[in-house]
Design a protein around this motif. Structure first.
Motif, PDB file in Angstrom:
ATOM      1  N   GLY A  41       0.806  -1.214   0.000  1.00  0.00           N
ATOM      2  CA  GLY A  41       0.000   0.000   0.000  1.00  0.00           C
ATOM      3  C   GLY A  41       0.838   1.262   0.000  1.00  0.00           C
ATOM      4  O   GLY A  41       1.810   1.368   0.752  1.00  0.00           O
ATOM      5  N   GLN A  42       0.451   2.191  -0.853  1.00  0.00           N
ATOM      6  CA  GLN A  42       1.147   3.471  -0.990  1.00  0.00           C
ATOM      7  C   GLN A  42       0.202   4.601  -0.607  1.00  0.00           C
ATOM      8  O   GLN A  42      -0.987   4.579  -0.926  1.00  0.00           O
ATOM      9  N   LEU A  43       0.754   5.584   0.064  1.00  0.00           N
ATOM     10  CA  LEU A  43      -0.012   6.750   0.494  1.00  0.00           C
ATOM     11  C   LEU A  43       0.083   7.863  -0.552  1.00  0.00           C
ATOM     12  O   LEU A  43       0.952   7.833  -1.427  1.00  0.00           O
ATOM     13  N   PRO A  44      -0.777   8.874  -0.445  1.00  0.00           N
ATOM     14  CA  PRO A  44      -0.753   9.982  -1.409  1.00  0.00           C
ATOM     15  C   PRO A  44       0.331  11.006  -1.098  1.00  0.00           C
ATOM     16  O   PRO A  44       0.063  12.185  -0.849  1.00  0.00           O
ATOM     17  N   LEU A  45       1.574  10.550  -1.112  1.00  0.00           N
ATOM     18  CA  LEU A  45       2.705  11.440  -0.875  1.00  0.00           C
ATOM     19  C   LEU A  45       3.104  12.130  -2.172  1.00  0.00           C
ATOM     20  O   LEU A  45       3.280  11.476  -3.197  1.00  0.00           O
ATOM     21  N   VAL A  46       3.245  13.435  -2.113  1.00  0.00           N
ATOM     22  CA  VAL A  46       3.714  14.239  -3.234  1.00  0.00           C
ATOM     23  C   VAL A  46       4.831  15.119  -2.689  1.00  0.00           C
ATOM     24  O   VAL A  46       4.612  15.886  -1.740  1.00  0.00           O
TER      25      VAL A  46
END
Length: 156
Positions: A41-46
């Motif tokens: 799972g990946q988070l909405p990191l920008v």
């Protein structure tokens, strides 16, 4: 190898993949068995920051949730690219996406939020981006993120 250049599709969409983030606990960012590549799972990191904080239906509107799902999938693709030695052409199919939506108990627009990731998968990978999917609402996610997306790919 793929007939379509996925890197060109990403560029046409204005997407530059970030460096794949290192796991923050005792797990692997990706795991491969045979022709299956699973991306955690990946988070909405920008640019190292969460795109939004909180829950859908309370702190985060649906439009922002869609943007978060897209950011999550961008990070998923970055992880896949890193696991494939920098060669996205080795992706044969997006088999499955799993979406986790941090939300209030009365929020029911999970599918619309997760469409941000699903639509991007098809924009980048074409027909190979069409996938099975599960989307569930949860009371919270790591770092107070509103969305998390995981993926299974078939790869060469």
């Amino acid at each position: 190898m793929a007939d379509v250049n996925y890197e060109e599709r990403l560029a046409a969409l204005g997407i530059t993949l970030p460096e794949a983030a290192a796991p923050v606990a005792n797990y692997l960012a990706t795991s491969r068995t045979g022709n299956t590549l699973i991306v955690s799972g990946q988070l909405p990191l920008v640019d190292g920051k969460l795109l939004a904080l909180g829950k859908l239906g309370q702190d985060v509107d649906a439009e922002t949730g869609v943007a978060c799902a897209k950011a999550c999938l961008t990070n998923v693709i970055a992880q896949a690219k890193a696991a494939l030695g920098g060669d996205l052409s080795r992706v044969r199919k997006v088999v499955r996406l799993g979406g986790f939506i941090a939300c209030t108990s009365d929020f029911t627009a999970h599918a619309g939020v997760m469409n941000g990731a699903s639509d991007l998968a098809v924009e980048v990978f074409g027909d190979a981006g069409r996938h099975a999917r599960s989307t569930i609402g949860v009371p919270s996610l790591p770092l107070n993120a509103p969305v998390e997306v995981e993926a299974w790919f078939e790869v060469d």
